[in-house]
Design an enzyme around this catalytic site. Structure first.
Site, mmCIF file in Angstrom:
data_model
loop_
_atom_site.group_PDB
_atom_site.id
_atom_site.type_symbol
_atom_site.label_atom_id
_atom_site.label_comp_id
_atom_site.label_asym_id
_atom_site.label_seq_id
_atom_site.Cartn_x
_atom_site.Cartn_y
_atom_site.Cartn_z
ATOM 1 N N ARG A 25 0.843 -1.213 0.000
ATOM 2 C CA ARG A 25 0.000 0.000 0.000
ATOM 3 C C ARG A 25 0.873 1.257 0.000
ATOM 4 O O ARG A 25 0.475 2.294 -0.495
ATOM 5 C CB ARG A 25 -0.963 0.008 1.202
ATOM 6 C CG ARG A 25 -1.771 1.301 1.323
ATOM 7 C CD ARG A 25 -3.076 1.133 2.079
ATOM 8 N NE ARG A 25 -2.913 0.517 3.365
ATOM 9 C CZ ARG A 25 -2.439 1.132 4.475
ATOM 10 N NH1 ARG A 25 -2.092 2.412 4.426
ATOM 11 N NH2 ARG A 25 -2.336 0.476 5.600
ATOM 12 N N TYR A 73 -15.496 15.409 -16.385
ATOM 13 C CA TYR A 73 -16.068 14.062 -16.259
ATOM 14 C C TYR A 73 -17.107 14.071 -15.134
ATOM 15 O O TYR A 73 -16.871 14.648 -14.060
ATOM 16 C CB TYR A 73 -14.925 13.083 -15.969
ATOM 17 C CG TYR A 73 -15.373 11.729 -15.494
ATOM 18 C CD1 TYR A 73 -16.174 10.916 -16.293
ATOM 19 C CD2 TYR A 73 -14.997 11.244 -14.243
ATOM 20 C CE1 TYR A 73 -16.594 9.671 -15.844
ATOM 21 C CE2 TYR A 73 -15.399 9.998 -13.797
ATOM 22 C CZ TYR A 73 -16.204 9.221 -14.599
ATOM 23 O OH TYR A 73 -16.616 7.991 -14.169
ATOM 24 N N ASP A 82 -6.708 17.332 -15.608
ATOM 25 C CA ASP A 82 -7.014 15.959 -15.983
ATOM 26 C C ASP A 82 -6.719 15.880 -17.484
ATOM 27 O O ASP A 82 -7.459 16.419 -18.305
ATOM 28 C CB ASP A 82 -8.483 15.641 -15.678
ATOM 29 C CG ASP A 82 -8.890 14.231 -16.093
ATOM 30 O OD1 ASP A 82 -8.192 13.634 -16.932
ATOM 31 O OD2 ASP A 82 -9.917 13.736 -15.594
ATOM 32 N N LYS A 89 -7.688 4.478 -19.357
ATOM 33 C CA LYS A 89 -8.018 4.831 -20.739
ATOM 34 C C LYS A 89 -6.804 4.628 -21.658
ATOM 35 O O LYS A 89 -6.386 3.508 -21.857
ATOM 36 C CB LYS A 89 -8.545 6.265 -20.773
ATOM 37 C CG LYS A 89 -9.591 6.572 -19.678
ATOM 38 C CD LYS A 89 -10.826 5.723 -19.864
ATOM 39 C CE LYS A 89 -12.022 6.062 -18.996
ATOM 40 N NZ LYS A 89 -11.887 6.123 -17.569
HETATM 41 C C1 LIG Z 1 -11.738 12.318 -18.112
HETATM 42 C C2 LIG Z 1 -11.867 11.314 -17.015
HETATM 43 N N1 LIG Z 1 -11.258 11.539 -15.853
HETATM 44 C C3 LIG Z 1 -11.328 10.674 -14.821
HETATM 45 C C4 LIG Z 1 -12.068 9.516 -14.928
HETATM 46 C C5 LIG Z 1 -12.140 8.545 -13.772
HETATM 47 O O1 LIG Z 1 -11.233 7.505 -14.015
HETATM 48 P P1 LIG Z 1 -11.411 5.998 -13.464
HETATM 49 O O2 LIG Z 1 -12.650 5.432 -14.070
HETATM 50 O O3 LIG Z 1 -10.153 5.332 -13.888
HETATM 51 O O4 LIG Z 1 -11.541 6.103 -11.979
HETATM 52 C C6 LIG Z 1 -12.725 9.230 -16.132
HETATM 53 C C7 LIG Z 1 -13.522 8.001 -16.280
HETATM 54 O O5 LIG Z 1 -14.210 7.783 -17.245
HETATM 55 C C8 LIG Z 1 -12.619 10.162 -17.195
HETATM 56 O O6 LIG Z 1 -13.233 9.957 -18.386
#
Ligand SMILES: Cc1ncc(COP(=O)(O)O)c(C=O)c1O
Length: 423
Positions: A88, A141, A213, A238
């Site tokens: 961890r 998101y 992000d 992704k």
């Molecule tokens: C742009 C974006 N940021 C963050 C996330 C969250 O990521 P995770 O699903 O890996 O927790 C997503 C999920 O679809 C996303 O599309």
């Protein structure tokens, strides 16, 4: 040439000079810095090219580590020895991929998490205290939007949401009242593009920590830390992973910021399993070639669909008529594999269109080699109010396409046959 040199000068002297020069070249070659190596090389090798041991990254599938005596444990806990103690807190496989991500983003350090959401949560809770203010763009998101609302409603964090176009001015006018500003570029799912350098400058001048992000951008198409952004986050689920077979998140930043984020990451426990870290490292090896193909395919589809009367609007930053095309061109080397379309129809027809696609798989998520399709109001943004959705520019007929690496003509033919089902 060697013959003529040794005839004119002392032969041992000439050979010694040649030997020294070749050592010098080898020395400089082997200390080539990250920035001098192309990004595709860094995707494969990370920071340092391995000179011994296994070629593939070994998986340290263990929860804990053995020590010879208590002194070694004390040295590990205090950070003196740098030896791993408990997964961890850190793990050799995870550490290896963390170093690779830093080499891609150009940061001192990175942390890999069990998901993108774990990365965002640990970053916010590691850098901002209850009572302090956060500024976020409203086009983000859905999960991040809901997290910020929860922090604001239940944990006394102050959160202001603004339109992407007003983001930089709001930072400038804030007089440093925001501890942290958070944005996506390009945004999910409407593909708006924010001026990354302008955000970095405004944040620096007001003492605000900037967090992006960069999931849609990928480290291949944009490297925000090199443009002055403090913290770069990815849902590595992704493009970084790239094969829809893992869940992970990453944060890259200076050692100073990483220290605070790592403290919260250890406590909140959003640590990846070592096998997921291995898969992530393996996925990144092909990131550059995959993204190149994603860019090409999405550009091809966006251009074709933008001339189709049945499609009301195509959201893709690579199109010259995209409102942020000039900014995108100045900060991205490719425009990515994501695009959204607004069809000239209602919710039922949009659903029929999506269900009629064959190659685009009916699944949430994005960034894998296979093309995926989703309707954001039913998936990533399903529990967001109608009012906020229209502010974000998302309608019931907005359809998000994650364009994979299949043949572009096959993907186009698939969209055409599905459009024919509803028009
Ligand atoms: C742009 C974006 N940021 C963050 C996330 C969250 O990521 P995770 O699903 O890996 O927790 C997503 C999920 O679809 C996303 O599309």
């Amino acid at each position: 040439m060697l013959g003529s040199l040794t005839r004119r000068f002392d032969r041992p002297l000439v050979l010694t000079v040649i030997l020294l020069l070749s050592r010098c070249f080898r020395f400089f070659g082997s200390t080539m810095t990250d920035d001098e190596r192309a990004i595709s090389t860094r995707c494969v090798h990370g920071k340092d090219v391995r000179t011994a041991g296994p070629v593939a990254t070994p998986i340290a599938q263990t929860s804990t580590f053995v020590f010879e005596d208590q002194q070694q444990i004390i040295d590990s806990v205090s950070g003196v020895s740098g030896r791993h103690l408990y997964t961890r807190w850190g793990n050799p496989t995870t550490h290896q991929v963390e170093q690779k991500i830093s080499a891609l983003e150009g940061t001192e350090e990175s942390i890999v998490f069990a998901s993108g959401m774990a990365a965002i949560t640990s970053t916010i809770l590691g850098l901002v205290k209850s009572g302090e203010m956060i500024l976020s763009t409203d086009s983000i998101y859905g999960g991040s939007f809901n997290l910020f609302q929860k922090l604001s409603n239940e944990m006394r964090f102050g959160i202001d949401f603004v339109d992407c176009d007003d983001f930089v001015d709001r930072i400038k006018d804030s007089n440093g009242s925001y501890k942290l500003c958070y944005f996506e570029s390009p945004t999910n799912p409407t593909l708006k593009v924010v001026d990354i350098k302008a955000v970095a400058e405004a944040s620096r001048s007001t003492g605000t920590i900037s967090v992006i992000d960069s999931t849609f951008g990928t480290p291949i198409n944009q490297q925000p830390h090199r443009m002055g952004i403090d913290v770069v986050m990815h849902s590595a689920t992704k493009y970084l992973g790239g094969h829809s077979d893992l869940i992970a998140g990453t944060i890259s930043a200076s050692s100073e910021l990483i220290k605070s984020i790592r403290k919260s990451s250890k406590l909140f426990g959003g640590t990846p399993d070592p096998f997921a870290a291995f898969l992530l490292d393996r996925g990144i090896k092909t990131l550059a070639v995959r993204v190149e193909r994603h860019n090409e395919n999405a550009m091809f589809l966006a251009s074709k669909l933008s001339t189709d009367k049945r499609v009301r609007q195509v959201h893709y930053p690579g199109l010259p008529n995209h409102p942020n095309h000039d900014i995108a061109k100045s900060q991205m080397s490719g425009f990515g594999g994501m695009l959204s379309i607004d069809l000239d129809c209602g919710r039922e027809e949009a659903m029929t269109f999506v269900d009629s696609l064959n190659l685009f798989l009916n699944a949430v998520s994005l960034g894998g080699v296979e093309s995926l399709v989703s309707i954001p109001t039913l998936t990533s943004h399903h529990d967001i109010s109608q009012e906020t959705l229209s502010e974000m520019g998302i309608s019931e007929s907005t359809i998000r396409l994650s364009v994979g690496i299949e043949d572009a003509n096959d993907l186009y033919a698939d969209i055409m046959q599905a459009l024919e089902k509803i028009f």
